[in-house]
Design an enzyme around this catalytic site. Sequence first.
Site, PDB file in Angstrom:
ATOM      1  CG  ASP A  78       6.354  -0.664  -3.062  1.00  0.00           C
ATOM      2  OD1 ASP A  78       5.756  -1.173  -2.087  1.00  0.00           O
ATOM      3  OD2 ASP A  78       6.884  -1.348  -3.950  1.00  0.00           O
TER       4      ASP A  78
ATOM      5  CG  ASP B  95       4.950  -9.422  -5.651  1.00  0.00           C
ATOM      6  OD1 ASP B  95       4.760  -9.783  -6.839  1.00  0.00           O
ATOM      7  OD2 ASP B  95       4.861  -8.246  -5.289  1.00  0.00           O
TER       8      ASP B  95
END
Length: 803
Positions: free
Chosen positions: A82, A512
Amino acid sequence: MMALPNGAGLSRRGFLAGTGVAVAAVAVGPFSGPLSAWAGEDSDSKQRDAYTWKNAVINGGGFVSGIVFNETARNLIYARTDIGGCYRWQEDSRTWKPLLDWVGRDKWGYSGVVSMATDPVETNRVYAAVGTYTLDWDPNNGAILYSDDRGETWGIAELPFKQGGNMPGRGMGERLVVNPADNAELYLGTPNGNGLWRSKDYGRTWAAVENFPNPGNFVIDPGNIILADNQGVIWIDFDQIGGKIYVGVADPADPLYESEDGGATWQPVPGAAEALGAVDGNRTIPNQSAVDDVNGYLYIATSHDPGPGNAPAASGNGGKIMRLSTQTGEWTDVTPTYNPRGVIPGFGGITVDRQNPGTLMTATRNNWWPDEIIYRSTDSGQTWQLSWDYAEGEERTDRFDMDSSGSPWLSWNGEDQGAAYAVKHGWMIDALAIDPHDPDRIMWGTGATIWGTEELTRWDSQGELIGEDEAGRRIALPVEKFTVGVRVEGLEETAVLDLAALGGALVSAVGDVSGFVHTDLDRAEPMIDADWSTGTSVDFAQSNPDIIVGAGRVHGNEKGHVGVSTDRGKTWRNAARVDGVPGDGHGGTVAISADGSRIVWSPSDTEITPVYSTDLGATWNPVQGLPAGAKIRSDRVRAAVLYSFSGGTFYRSTDGGVTFTDAGAVGLPAGGVEDFRTVPGRKNHVWLAGRGDAKEGISGGMWRSKDGGTTWKKITEFQMADSIGFGKAAKRSGYPAIYTSASIGGKAGIYRSIDGGNKWYRINDDEHQWANAGAAITGDPLLYGRVYLATNGRGIIYGDITA
């Protein structure tokens, strides 16, 4: 128009048919210029060192949104991400090769890959639909990248609209496909009302399919800036028995179209709305498809949520698997009837086995707890087996074992809790693909990695997974398991927020996935055990580098945001929570004094006062004199001195962070400052880097101070700078080598100075730009020339002088 590497060609392809939009096709060739560009003249060739670039190995760390096998060439596999570009599989080394490192800052959105297509006829041809955001966050429109050499070099066909490689729905598709009956023809499904597009010249030029009737209308949440996208035209697939073209559309009332005349006309598929449009009152859309060209079936996976990471439906099912007979038009519901959770929130990836017609697999989307489920059918969806199910008590039985040794951090420092394993089958499984040449090989992408096995057909030789006990409860029977392992080596997709090089260890704060302490750059390490959901800042005590501190965002209100290690990163403990600082964010910046006696932490919140600690985070006290959200650094020599910057004011503390006062600086920018750092071995030396803010009329650049921030000199070469860092000097007793991610003469690059900032030389080249790179940079204190670079999606890059 994209800034071209030296030696690249450029050709105009005219106007898009029927649109009046000029589209340039840019050929991006191999870099043929010098490996280093420089500012100014210098006879010392040492300044102009060539560099070799590599990744510090993390292995994965982000969302792998698609895996595409070539249908006719063995071992030709592509993966898209992404925000981290796309990759090609290298069978000999079982690693992935990055293909878009040439993307520069001016077109950074090209690192978000929304779809890929590999040509089944001329197998050297490959295509990528790129563009990271459909919002104005990305200033550029999307593009189609085309390559005739498997991604070694690329051309660019710019599009007149944006694409969303990092937007909701990015795992659906594939939106970009090659027509196997005419491989010069490609189709592209687009979001936000732009409809279906087509190229008839190998992706060089594109035009809207004017007679395609439906651009889609499905919006997750019109009141949310991220979720307000119309998901648009989702995928295109081909029936090679009857020659039909199928197109899936994000419109629950009209979700599927077909063409029987090569795309000249289009008709809704009868019964599609009833088959695909809703489940238990939830609107659903056809997010993925797969064709069995032997039995004549089109399989469609639906979900109420385009994914990849939104919450499941509050109640009821949210998706199903439908089978369409491409010859008769008959619809059959082949949805798995059982999920250990009780409801099926929807489906993500779906794939068929080309070698064994009738065998297909699919995965749940957003099943979350205790794990996602992968389903397998060998009878065209009539019956299904599960990758796991509950056993007696709180345990579960699995079809396979998960070997996470390739990425030891995949446990997230957790432990198995009954059926909720620390190492999961995954989540956000939209990328799911059986090798068309080898039914034993499957790969699937998750929000963190790629899993895979070369023993897949052992699944079918196992006994029944599901039974019932005397009470009628479903139970899992023992099975002879095979092994699924990490298949993500070489694919690096983390967003890195901060770096600290201790000499023999590299400490990182990572989006993350918390962060890492690398003592071997060629080995994936466990995650820093500090309970961060995202690491935001790291620092170490200059005169006692065994003491490391870091800060990060945390979930919930139980853990402190600051982590402390006193053994060079081997073990960590959470500092105490600070009263009034909630969880879910607030990582900010953290600094430790040169002798390790004081920690100062500034949460990333404009309403929370920075705090200091004299006992390694056991207790905290409010800092006096600093605004909330100020950036903080320590002097690398004077233990009592720390610095801070906020809103154009530079602050200094001489009492270990207890109080800060305005240092009296003038001429610093009021905003747009990305970073400031202090110089090892040089007391009072501070450097500041700023990108500026065009909307506010604030110019960027670089400034240096030699008196603790009272007076500053602007480095005139730089129009903007992201970051600044220091490494071992080129000469004994010389000034530390200075590294920056910055722009000189409009050219963004990685620059180095070895003479205290008088002359600067670019050390990267146009084949190594990594899109939006440079949020943090640092040299190595022990190895001259080595530089570590944070990227936004390509992990940690480091460079060494080429031998």
